[in-house]
Design a protein around this motif. Structure first.
Motif, PDB file in Angstrom:
ATOM      1  N   GLY A 254       4.258   6.366   2.312  1.00  0.00           N
ATOM      2  CA  GLY A 254       3.530   5.640   3.344  1.00  0.00           C
ATOM      3  C   GLY A 254       2.805   4.431   2.770  1.00  0.00           C
ATOM      4  N   ILE A 255       2.178   3.657   3.641  1.00  0.00           N
ATOM      5  CA  ILE A 255       1.540   2.405   3.214  1.00  0.00           C
ATOM      6  C   ILE A 255       0.362   2.640   2.268  1.00  0.00           C
ATOM      7  N   SER A 256      -0.358   3.726   2.438  1.00  0.00           N
ATOM      8  CA  SER A 256      -1.468   4.012   1.533  1.00  0.00           C
ATOM      9  C   SER A 256      -0.957   4.414   0.155  1.00  0.00           C
ATOM     10  N   ARG A 257       0.120   5.161   0.127  1.00  0.00           N
ATOM     11  CA  ARG A 257       0.701   5.553  -1.154  1.00  0.00           C
ATOM     12  C   ARG A 257       1.204   4.326  -1.916  1.00  0.00           C
ATOM     13  N   GLN A 258       1.763   3.332  -1.196  1.00  0.00           N
ATOM     14  CA  GLN A 258       2.214   2.106  -1.876  1.00  0.00           C
ATOM     15  C   GLN A 258       1.025   1.312  -2.414  1.00  0.00           C
ATOM     16  N   LEU A 259      -0.078   1.314  -1.673  1.00  0.00           N
ATOM     17  CA  LEU A 259      -1.287   0.647  -2.159  1.00  0.00           C
ATOM     18  C   LEU A 259      -1.788   1.329  -3.430  1.00  0.00           C
ATOM     19  N   ALA A 260      -1.757   2.647  -3.458  1.00  0.00           N
ATOM     20  CA  ALA A 260      -2.182   3.391  -4.644  1.00  0.00           C
ATOM     21  C   ALA A 260      -1.310   3.047  -5.840  1.00  0.00           C
ATOM     22  N   ARG A 261      -0.003   2.971  -5.623  1.00  0.00           N
ATOM     23  CA  ARG A 261       0.911   2.626  -6.724  1.00  0.00           C
ATOM     24  C   ARG A 261       0.678   1.198  -7.211  1.00  0.00           C
ATOM     25  N   TYR A 262       0.308   0.313  -6.299  1.00  0.00           N
ATOM     26  CA  TYR A 262       0.015  -1.071  -6.681  1.00  0.00           C
ATOM     27  C   TYR A 262      -1.181  -1.102  -7.633  1.00  0.00           C
ATOM     28  N   VAL A 263      -2.235  -0.372  -7.284  1.00  0.00           N
ATOM     29  CA  VAL A 263      -3.421  -0.314  -8.137  1.00  0.00           C
ATOM     30  C   VAL A 263      -3.072   0.293  -9.488  1.00  0.00           C
ATOM     31  N   TYR A 264      -2.260   1.321  -9.482  1.00  0.00           N
ATOM     32  CA  TYR A 264      -1.818   1.960 -10.719  1.00  0.00           C
ATOM     33  C   TYR A 264      -1.096   0.952 -11.609  1.00  0.00           C
ATOM     34  N   LYS A 265      -0.128   0.227 -11.036  1.00  0.00           N
ATOM     35  CA  LYS A 265       0.686  -0.720 -11.813  1.00  0.00           C
ATOM     36  C   LYS A 265      -0.149  -1.866 -12.367  1.00  0.00           C
ATOM     37  N   THR A 266      -1.014  -2.445 -11.526  1.00  0.00           N
ATOM     38  CA  THR A 266      -1.845  -3.565 -11.962  1.00  0.00           C
ATOM     39  C   THR A 266      -2.793  -3.139 -13.070  1.00  0.00           C
ATOM     40  N   THR A 267      -3.365  -1.951 -12.926  1.00  0.00           N
ATOM     41  CA  THR A 267      -4.284  -1.446 -13.950  1.00  0.00           C
ATOM     42  C   THR A 267      -3.561  -1.233 -15.271  1.00  0.00           C
ATOM     43  N   LYS A 268      -2.375  -0.633 -15.217  1.00  0.00           N
ATOM     44  CA  LYS A 268      -1.607  -0.389 -16.433  1.00  0.00           C
ATOM     45  C   LYS A 268      -1.250  -1.695 -17.143  1.00  0.00           C
ATOM     46  N   MET A 269      -1.026  -2.748 -16.365  1.00  0.00           N
ATOM     47  CA  MET A 269      -0.633  -4.026 -16.948  1.00  0.00           C
ATOM     48  C   MET A 269      -1.808  -4.749 -17.587  1.00  0.00           C
ATOM     49  N   TYR A 270      -2.944  -4.799 -16.893  1.00  0.00           N
ATOM     50  CA  TYR A 270      -4.068  -5.620 -17.345  1.00  0.00           C
ATOM     51  C   TYR A 270      -5.168  -4.829 -18.048  1.00  0.00           C
ATOM     52  N   MET A 271      -5.232  -3.526 -17.828  1.00  0.00           N
ATOM     53  CA  MET A 271      -6.246  -2.688 -18.454  1.00  0.00           C
ATOM     54  C   MET A 271      -5.583  -1.424 -19.008  1.00  0.00           C
ATOM     55  N   PRO A 272      -4.702  -1.577 -19.995  1.00  0.00           N
ATOM     56  CA  PRO A 272      -3.914  -0.426 -20.477  1.00  0.00           C
ATOM     57  C   PRO A 272      -4.758   0.672 -21.111  1.00  0.00           C
ATOM     58  N   GLU A 273      -6.015   0.365 -21.441  1.00  0.00           N
ATOM     59  CA  GLU A 273      -6.883   1.398 -21.997  1.00  0.00           C
ATOM     60  C   GLU A 273      -7.334   2.408 -20.947  1.00  0.00           C
ATOM     61  N   MET A 274      -7.167   2.056 -19.666  1.00  0.00           N
ATOM     62  CA  MET A 274      -7.584   2.951 -18.588  1.00  0.00           C
ATOM     63  C   MET A 274      -6.439   3.889 -18.200  1.00  0.00           C
ATOM     64  N   ASN A 275      -6.818   5.036 -17.667  1.00  0.00           N
ATOM     65  CA  ASN A 275      -5.841   6.049 -17.272  1.00  0.00           C
ATOM     66  C   ASN A 275      -5.971   6.346 -15.779  1.00  0.00           C
ATOM     67  N   PRO A 276      -5.286   5.575 -14.928  1.00  0.00           N
ATOM     68  CA  PRO A 276      -5.330   5.857 -13.485  1.00  0.00           C
ATOM     69  C   PRO A 276      -4.500   7.098 -13.171  1.00  0.00           C
ATOM     70  N   ILE A 277      -5.074   7.992 -12.398  1.00  0.00           N
ATOM     71  CA  ILE A 277      -4.396   9.246 -12.038  1.00  0.00           C
ATOM     72  C   ILE A 277      -4.109   9.216 -10.540  1.00  0.00           C
ATOM     73  N   LEU A 278      -2.849   9.203 -10.192  1.00  0.00           N
ATOM     74  CA  LEU A 278      -2.470   9.225  -8.780  1.00  0.00           C
ATOM     75  C   LEU A 278      -2.618  10.647  -8.246  1.00  0.00           C
TER      76      LEU A 278
END
Length: 444
Positions: A254-278
């Motif tokens: 769903g649209i919220s799940r895609q938003l969550a994945r977007y935040v996950y991807k952006t964080t992994k790219m620009y802040m790789p020291e962080m560990n986003p948990i979906l």
């Protein structure tokens, strides 16, 4: 010569969409833990911010708190040539609406809009909650400092406004303090309804509720883990859409799940020291947050929060009991961690607001064929498109292909049955829209 020119164009396009945006690293660096600490301290010093607390005092209660928040947004606006539209949005909630509304009360949200240069009616929202509470949700007089829950999220929204107001974005960003969360998510309901009335195109809401604690009741201490809660599909889906999911998939897309994945991807790219948990759940088990009213209205919305909660510091009277210090007080907040999660929000707000609109329609075909076929509607401002796919059991988009400025493509040798697919629009600046899961099927 024509062949080489085409190859060069493809290479340049690939470099354009794959490059990182140096502004986002600057945004991360400009978030201040000191300012966040000052703001959390100010909010806790109002004594209580209970939704039904004093509204006339200059120093105590939710009235003083929201006036201060509004004044902070106005100061930020003065520093960016009045780039923020700051106002109250409010709704009257009558006594007895539920058992936590013990007298009539105006639920007042503080809203600051940073208008986009190209798409002023498209909005990505960051929210924090203004209100606080103690053990008894109807006790609106006792001290309820609410340092982590949720002065941390409110301070994060104010700090994001300070940092991002120095930049221009194509879409609009809203920074908002929502009230009435502890009494029944009334602030979110009011703003979601207001957005509908105003005809706002909401790209999504990043709800920040408790972003300052690193020491969990489970004994885990981590200043890198954080959770992203998202519901699987919108509650507004039609019966036809529900039936289609049974045959074509999409139960976790769903649209919220895609938003969550977007935040996950952006964080992994620009802040790789962080560990986003979906977290594949609307919110914590049996609990709620202020993204839910937006979900209920059909908008994308997620909750960003600490990974390791301490329940002795949530919704508690301030006291010492059996050697345990109960209460949501200032000393339990880790401001460097709150800075990190504020930066997570800021770079995602900036990235989404810098991207072209997502394709409105994505069609998929390739039934009983050796290759999957995708078609999509073109997006204004897009200079190209990117196809994503993943295993059906994978939580994240693991494979992608940039296909240039076209609106159909065949992924040769990839069978439609074995993967899920999506399409994002890409701008000249390299920023991508939120991925769109196929919403139509075609046969040919």
């Amino acid at each position: 010569m024509k062949k080489y020119a085409t190859l060069l164009l493809i290479l340049l396009s690939t470099l354009t969409y794959s490059q990182s945006d140096s502004r986002l690293y600057d945004i991360i660096d400009n978030v201040s833990s000191k300012r966040i600490k000052n703001d959390v301290t100010t909010l806790t010093n109002f004594g209580t911010r209970h939704t039904l607390s004093d509204t006339t005092s200059a120093t105590r209660g939710i009235g003083a708190a929201r006036r201060w928040i509004k004044s902070e947004f106005e100061k930020i606006s003065e520093g960016c040539n009045n780039c923020l539209e700051v106002f109250y949005q409010k709704d009257l909630i009558k006594e007895g609406e539920n058992d936590r509304i013990v007298h009539d009360v105006w639920v007042v949200n503080v809203v600051a809009i940073q208008r986009g240069t190209k798409y002023p009616n498209k909005f990505i929202i960051m929210s924090g909650d203004i209100d606080s509470r103690v053990s008894d949700p109807t006790d609106f007089t006792s001290d309820a400092p609410g340092a982590n829950d949720n002065a941390s999220g409110m301070a994060g929204a104010i700090e994001a406004a300070r940092v991002l107001s120095k930049y221009n974005f194509e879409s609009s960003i809203i920074y908002v303090g929502l009230s009435g969360e502890e009494q029944g998510l009334f602030g979110g309901k009011g703003l979601a309804a207001y957005a509908k009335q105003q005809g706002w195109e909401i790209l999504g809401i990043l709800n920040n509720d408790m972003i300052g604690n690193i020491s969990g009741v489970d004994g885990v201490v981590s200043n890198r883990d954080f959770r992203i809660f998202s519901e699987p599909v919108p509650p507004t889906e039609t019966e036809q859409q529900r039936k289609a999911r049974r045959f074509y998939g999409g139960e976790v897309d769903g649209i919220s799940r895609q938003l969550a994945r977007y935040v996950y991807k952006t964080t992994k790219m620009y802040m790789p020291e962080m560990n986003p948990i979906l977290i594949y759940r609307l919110d914590r088990f049996g609990r709620g947050g202020h993204h839910r009213p937006f979900n209920d209205a059909g908008f994308a919305g997620i909750r960003i929060m600490e990974a390791h909660e301490n329940y002795t510091q949530q919704h508690q009277d301030i006291r010492m009991e059996n050697g345990i210090a109960y209460g949501d007080v200032l000393e339990h907040v880790n401001f460097e961690y709150a800075k990190k999660l504020t930066a997570v929000n800021a770079i995602n707000l900036a990235s989404i607001a810098s991207a072209p609109p997502a394709p409105e329609e994505v069609q998929i075909g390739g039934i009983v064929q050796a290759s999957v076929k995708l078609k999509w509607s073109k997006s204004e401002g897009a200079t190209g498109y990117k196809i994503y796919w993943r295993d059906t059991t994978s939580p994240t988009w693991d494979h992608s292909r940039y296909v240039g400025d076209i609106n159909s493509f065949t992924l040769d040798g990839i069978v439609i049955d074995n993967s899920f697919f999506g399409v994002a629009a890409v701008g000249a600046n390299g920023h991508e829209s939120i991925i769109v899961f196929p919403n139509r099927v075609f046969r040919e």
